[in-house]
Design an enzyme around this catalytic site. Structure first.
Site, PDB file in Angstrom:
ATOM      1  N   CYS A 102      -0.751  -6.946  -6.373  1.00 34.61           N
ATOM      2  CA  CYS A 102      -1.723  -6.253  -7.232  1.00 34.61           C
ATOM      3  C   CYS A 102      -1.223  -6.141  -8.679  1.00 34.61           C
ATOM      4  CB  CYS A 102      -2.097  -4.897  -6.634  1.00 34.61           C
ATOM      5  SG  CYS A 102      -3.624  -4.262  -7.337  1.00 34.61           S
TER       6      CYS A 102
ATOM      7  N   HIS B 218      -3.880  -6.360  -1.011  1.00 32.43           N
ATOM      8  CA  HIS B 218      -2.821  -5.488  -0.481  1.00 32.43           C
ATOM      9  C   HIS B 218      -2.487  -5.791   0.978  1.00 32.43           C
ATOM     10  CE1 HIS B 218      -2.338  -2.671  -3.860  1.00 32.43           C
ATOM     11  NE2 HIS B 218      -3.604  -2.948  -4.112  1.00 32.43           N
TER      12      HIS B 218
ATOM     13  N   GLU C 143       0.176  -5.055   2.482  1.00 27.80           N
ATOM     14  CA  GLU C 143       0.937  -3.921   3.073  1.00 27.80           C
ATOM     15  C   GLU C 143      -0.001  -2.911   3.721  1.00 27.80           C
ATOM     16  OE1 GLU C 143       0.202  -4.138  -0.046  1.00 27.80           O
ATOM     17  OE2 GLU C 143      -0.300  -2.124  -0.763  1.00 27.80           O
TER      18      GLU C 143
END
Ligand code: MN
Length: 273
Positions: free
Chosen positions: A135, A242, A244
């Site tokens: 990001c 993202h 994660e």
């Protein structure tokens, strides 16, 4: 008797120390950047980078906190220990970094963090240390490599096709999902074997001009760049989305972190032994 006990205690201590040393030597140390607020929270035992930390730890890495508040000596010591650098999400990048003036839709910037991340990126590129940038990380990596950004996609990026990259409700940013087209000549394709994927999206800035020595590996239908990779031998991977967060419900997204930690392990083996 007392002497004997002391000798036994000494031997036990020696055994413990000797068993810890190789364990530390085996650690694959991944540096994760913490800004001022995140560093302060960590002092209160609140880890605002927990999703990134979990993604690294669950895939074989050990986290080293790289704080923007660290002094030069501490930063140098920590950089001497890391085998990989994870540059995570966060504030907007100061447009001055790519020769632009601030647009009215520019949001929060953190110049100290920009400066710190430039130093970290510079070090890791000089030493070929694997870099995973997510990001804001993906954006600042691009700026570091001489590229530029759209300061606000809805205002500055023109396209016939409408793709939503962030939902705003009552001033709060919310995550949304969109498709991406993945190029076959990319790590993302190598890992997932998919030319089209669905990813999350929580950004209002994006890469405008790609930086040098970077190739575009994924984009949306409206032409926004969602993935970049270095063109050289060094592991340099940037994603606008993202993973994660996605890996919690979709374990396949562990693959990217696993590939990153594996590269860090390879780097360590090559450079530190
Ligand atoms: Mn997006």
């Amino acid at each position: 008797m007392k002497k004997q006990r002391r000798i036994i205690a000494g031997l036990i201590l020696l055994f413990v120390i000797l068993s810890i040393i190789p364990a530390c030597a085996k650690d694959i140390n991944i540096g994760i950047v913490y800004d001022k607020r995140q560093t302060k929270a960590l002092e209160e035992n609140v880890d605002l980078r927990l999703k990134y930390r979990n993604a690294i730890e669950k895939n074989g890495g050990k986290v080293i906190v790289l704080s923007v508040l660290d002094d030069n000596k501490t930063t140098a010591e920590k950089l001497g220990k890391i085998d990989g650098l994870l540059v995570p999400g966060g504030a907007d990048v100061d447009p001055g970094r790519y020769g632009d003036s601030p647009h009215q839709h520019l949001e929060e910037v953190d110049m100290a963090l920009d400066k710190y991340e430039f130093e970290l990126l510079g070090y890791c590129i000089r030493h070929s240390i694997p870099i995973l940038a997510i990001c804001r990380g993906h954006q600042i990596l691009n700026v570091f490599m001489g590229g530029s950004l759209y300061q606000d996609i809805p205002i500055q990026h023109k396209s016939d096709k409408k793709v939503t990259h962030r939902i705003r409700k009552k001033g709060e940013s919310q995550i949304c999902f969109h498709g991406i087209v993945v190029s076959e000549d990319s790590l993302l394709y190598k890992l997932h074997k998919k030319k089209q994927m669905n990813v999350n999206s929580l950004h209002h800035q994006a890469i405008k001009k790609p930086g040098k020595d970077l190739k575009i590996t994924a984009h949306t239908d409206d032409g926004i760049i969602e993935g970049i990779e270095g063109t050289g031998d060094q592991f340099i991977v940037g994603v606008q989305f993202h993973p994660e967060k996605m890996r919690i419900k979709k374990p396949e997204w562990n693959k990217l972190f696993k590939a990153f930690v594996d590269e860090a392990k390879k780097w360590k083996k090559k450079e530190r032994q």
